[in-house]
Design an enzyme around this catalytic site. Structure first.
Site, mmCIF file in Angstrom:
data_model
loop_
_atom_site.group_PDB
_atom_site.id
_atom_site.type_symbol
_atom_site.label_atom_id
_atom_site.label_comp_id
_atom_site.label_asym_id
_atom_site.label_seq_id
_atom_site.Cartn_x
_atom_site.Cartn_y
_atom_site.Cartn_z
ATOM 1 N N GLU A 25 0.771 -1.320 0.009
ATOM 2 C CA GLU A 25 0.164 -0.048 0.105
ATOM 3 C C GLU A 25 0.799 1.507 -0.120
ATOM 4 O O GLU A 25 0.470 2.110 -0.384
ATOM 5 C CB GLU A 25 -0.839 -0.092 1.069
ATOM 6 C CG GLU A 25 -2.088 -1.110 1.368
ATOM 7 C CD GLU A 25 -1.479 -2.463 1.636
ATOM 8 O OE1 GLU A 25 -2.224 -3.528 1.587
ATOM 9 O OE2 GLU A 25 -0.373 -2.657 1.844
ATOM 10 N N PRO A 234 11.701 -13.021 -0.842
ATOM 11 C CA PRO A 234 10.519 -13.438 -0.121
ATOM 12 C C PRO A 234 9.955 -12.256 0.348
ATOM 13 O O PRO A 234 10.361 -10.924 0.489
ATOM 14 C CB PRO A 234 11.097 -14.228 1.236
ATOM 15 C CG PRO A 234 12.667 -14.621 0.826
ATOM 16 C CD PRO A 234 13.105 -13.859 -0.502
ATOM 17 N N ARG A 235 8.492 -12.283 0.436
ATOM 18 C CA ARG A 235 7.673 -11.163 0.834
ATOM 19 C C ARG A 235 8.094 -10.538 2.007
ATOM 20 O O ARG A 235 7.935 -9.328 2.242
ATOM 21 C CB ARG A 235 6.380 -11.866 0.779
ATOM 22 C CG ARG A 235 5.437 -10.640 1.059
ATOM 23 C CD ARG A 235 5.166 -9.484 0.014
ATOM 24 N NE ARG A 235 4.090 -8.402 0.253
ATOM 25 C CZ ARG A 235 3.874 -7.483 -0.446
ATOM 26 N NH1 ARG A 235 4.525 -7.350 -1.635
ATOM 27 N NH2 ARG A 235 2.896 -6.553 -0.101
ATOM 28 N N MET A 275 15.173 -5.825 2.090
ATOM 29 C CA MET A 275 13.998 -5.107 1.586
ATOM 30 C C MET A 275 14.126 -4.010 0.691
ATOM 31 O O MET A 275 15.198 -3.588 0.551
ATOM 32 C CB MET A 275 13.142 -4.671 2.765
ATOM 33 C CG MET A 275 12.778 -5.866 3.739
ATOM 34 S SD MET A 275 11.645 -7.024 3.159
ATOM 35 C CE MET A 275 10.111 -6.132 2.887
ATOM 36 N N GLY A 276 13.060 -3.763 -0.252
ATOM 37 C CA GLY A 276 13.144 -2.473 -1.068
ATOM 38 C C GLY A 276 13.913 -2.431 -2.256
ATOM 39 O O GLY A 276 14.101 -1.463 -2.976
ATOM 40 N N ASN A 301 1.644 -7.333 -6.716
ATOM 41 C CA ASN A 301 1.586 -6.445 -7.753
ATOM 42 C C ASN A 301 2.291 -6.840 -8.939
ATOM 43 O O ASN A 301 3.626 -6.510 -9.057
ATOM 44 C CB ASN A 301 2.308 -5.064 -7.098
ATOM 45 C CG ASN A 301 1.850 -3.823 -8.160
ATOM 46 O OD1 ASN A 301 1.363 -4.197 -9.090
ATOM 47 N ND2 ASN A 301 2.433 -2.661 -7.850
ATOM 48 N N LEU A 303 1.945 -5.380 -11.849
ATOM 49 C CA LEU A 303 2.399 -4.222 -12.778
ATOM 50 C C LEU A 303 3.962 -3.669 -12.493
ATOM 51 O O LEU A 303 4.183 -2.848 -13.435
ATOM 52 C CB LEU A 303 1.567 -2.960 -12.418
ATOM 53 C CG LEU A 303 0.143 -3.259 -12.664
ATOM 54 C CD1 LEU A 303 -0.674 -1.918 -12.209
ATOM 55 C CD2 LEU A 303 0.144 -3.271 -14.171
ATOM 56 N N GLU A 304 4.668 -4.124 -11.448
ATOM 57 C CA GLU A 304 6.060 -3.718 -11.193
ATOM 58 C C GLU A 304 6.801 -4.365 -12.209
ATOM 59 O O GLU A 304 7.620 -3.875 -13.306
ATOM 60 C CB GLU A 304 6.513 -4.111 -9.704
ATOM 61 C CG GLU A 304 5.773 -3.360 -8.912
ATOM 62 C CD GLU A 304 6.292 -3.407 -7.466
ATOM 63 O OE1 GLU A 304 6.303 -2.462 -6.430
ATOM 64 O OE2 GLU A 304 6.460 -4.825 -7.012
#
Length: 384
Positions: A25, A234-235, A275-276, A301, A303-304
């Site tokens: 988000e 990993p998420r 991350m990121g 997502n 769309l990335e």
């Protein structure tokens, strides 16, 4: 302490409050927040999240340009304490977080309360219909809802939200922007990880058991494409060690990005344990798998990778963004798979047919270009 409505840092009143549940988000709302910072440079922006990873993403994207605290527990005492501290001119909730006491507190104080990029699945609609005694008063107090798709728009109507407070903005995720810094990081990875001559299959935002499914597919694909390299992202950071143990147990030759070592000709897997960095890794991919779609988490997502011209594979759990996934699939940018053998079949097709690969990549970019504009419609509805 902010979970109890206590926020000790000084903050200017009459600013914007945007709530983003977690990382996804925050990323989706990035362009909207950037526009607010640009248009209202003297106005404070406060972003709340539910998770630590969401907080870290806020810090990475906005540094000290926005305030951050965690969303208070939805009890009147806690909610009202933070409202009294911030005294925002407007509260924007992203996607699907409807908190009765927060909504009531804003309504009572005359603070406009909007849901933007709003999702409302059929399952949630049925649940809220059963809880109409709770849901109807909440909807009556909402200032408005910007629905991210036709499904969501109609489901809000079905719940009783009047058309005058409902806007079909479409999904602001289509307005995503891949930054120069993300592309520069991709170049750095390419050099530092020694990726010259390798074909990358990037599995992004994975959950259990998706890592194992991807490993099974990779080992088969590598027989046809010996220079293939699997990148697992990993998420959640708490799963980094789990995936590390999984790779170790299966005696795969792998490296961890956090350890800054380069690949050699025998490296099979890269574990992206930071991350990121997902978008930067997608930028290097020949094919991308978007996680949460085999693991029945609704899919993350797509769309990335599409925005980076990368063909996409996803499982059939896409309830988070069904219209986006269907639009991408319809033009051939996304292929649905449900097991490792399907991944192998799609992977072989895409990697062995350059023309098909290029067509899939171009199709994803076209879908994004055709659907931009949700951000402008959202800002117009909010009169900002």
């Amino acid at each position: 302490m902010s979970r109890f409505g206590i926020y000790l840092k000084p903050v200017d009143k009459n600013g914007f409050w945007i709530h983003c549940a977690s990382v996804g988000e925050v990323v989706a709302a990035q362009q909207l927040i950037e526009r607010l910072l640009q248009k209202y440079p003297a106005v404070a922006v406060t972003v709340t999240t539910n998770t630590m990873t969401g907080r870290k993403r806020v810090a990475e994207l906005f540094t000290k340009r926005v305030n951050h605290c965690y969303l208070p527990y939805d009890f009147p005492l806690f909610v009202n304490a933070l409202l009294a501290k911030l005294q925002p001119r407007m509260l924007l909730i992203t996607e699907m977080e409807l908190w009765p006491n927060l909504c009531h507190g804003c309504w009572k104080k005359g603070i406009p309360f909007f849901v933007i990029n709003a999702r409302m699945s059929e399952k949630s609609t049925l649940t809220y219909q059963k809880l109409s005694w709770l849901m109807q008063p909440l909807l009556n107090k909402l200032s408005g809802v910007c629905a991210q798709g036709e499904r969501d728009y109609q489901n809000y109507r079905q719940l009783g939200l009047h058309d005058s407070r409902l806007c079909l903005s479409n999904n602001i995720k289509f307005d995503l922007h891949i930054s120069d810094s993300e592309l520069e990081l991709a170049d750095t990875f390419f050099q530092n990880l020694n990726l010259e001559g390798r074909i990358l299959l990037v599995a992004g935002s994975t959950h259990e058991p998706e890592e194992q499914v991807m490993l099974d597919a990779y080992l088969k694909l590598a027989k046809s494409f010996p220079n293939l390299l699997l990148v697992i992202v990993p998420r959640h950071p708490q799963r980094f060690e789990f995936v590390n143990a999984l790779l170790t147990k299966q005696k795969l030759n792998f490296i961890r990005i956090s350890q800054t070592e380069a690949c050699n000709s025998n490296t099979q897997v890269i574990l992206a344990d930071q991350m990121g960095i997902l978008r930067s890794l997608y930028a290097l991919a020949s094919v991308a798998f978007v996680g949460g779609s085999i693991a029945l988490r609704g899919g993350h997502n797509a769309l990335e990778p599409a925005a980076l011209g990368v063909p996409i594979l996803m499982g059939k759990s896409i309830y988070n963004n069904p219209q986006i996934c269907e639009d991408l699939a319809q033009v051939g940018a996304l292929s649905f798979i449900d097991n490792s053998q399907k991944i192998v079949e799609c992977g072989e097709t895409l990697l062995s047919d350059p023309a098909l690969h290029q067509a899939a990549a171009k199709a994803g970019l076209t879908v994004i270009a055709q659907n931009r504009g949700a951000l402008e419609r959202t800002l117009s509805f909010l009169q900002l």
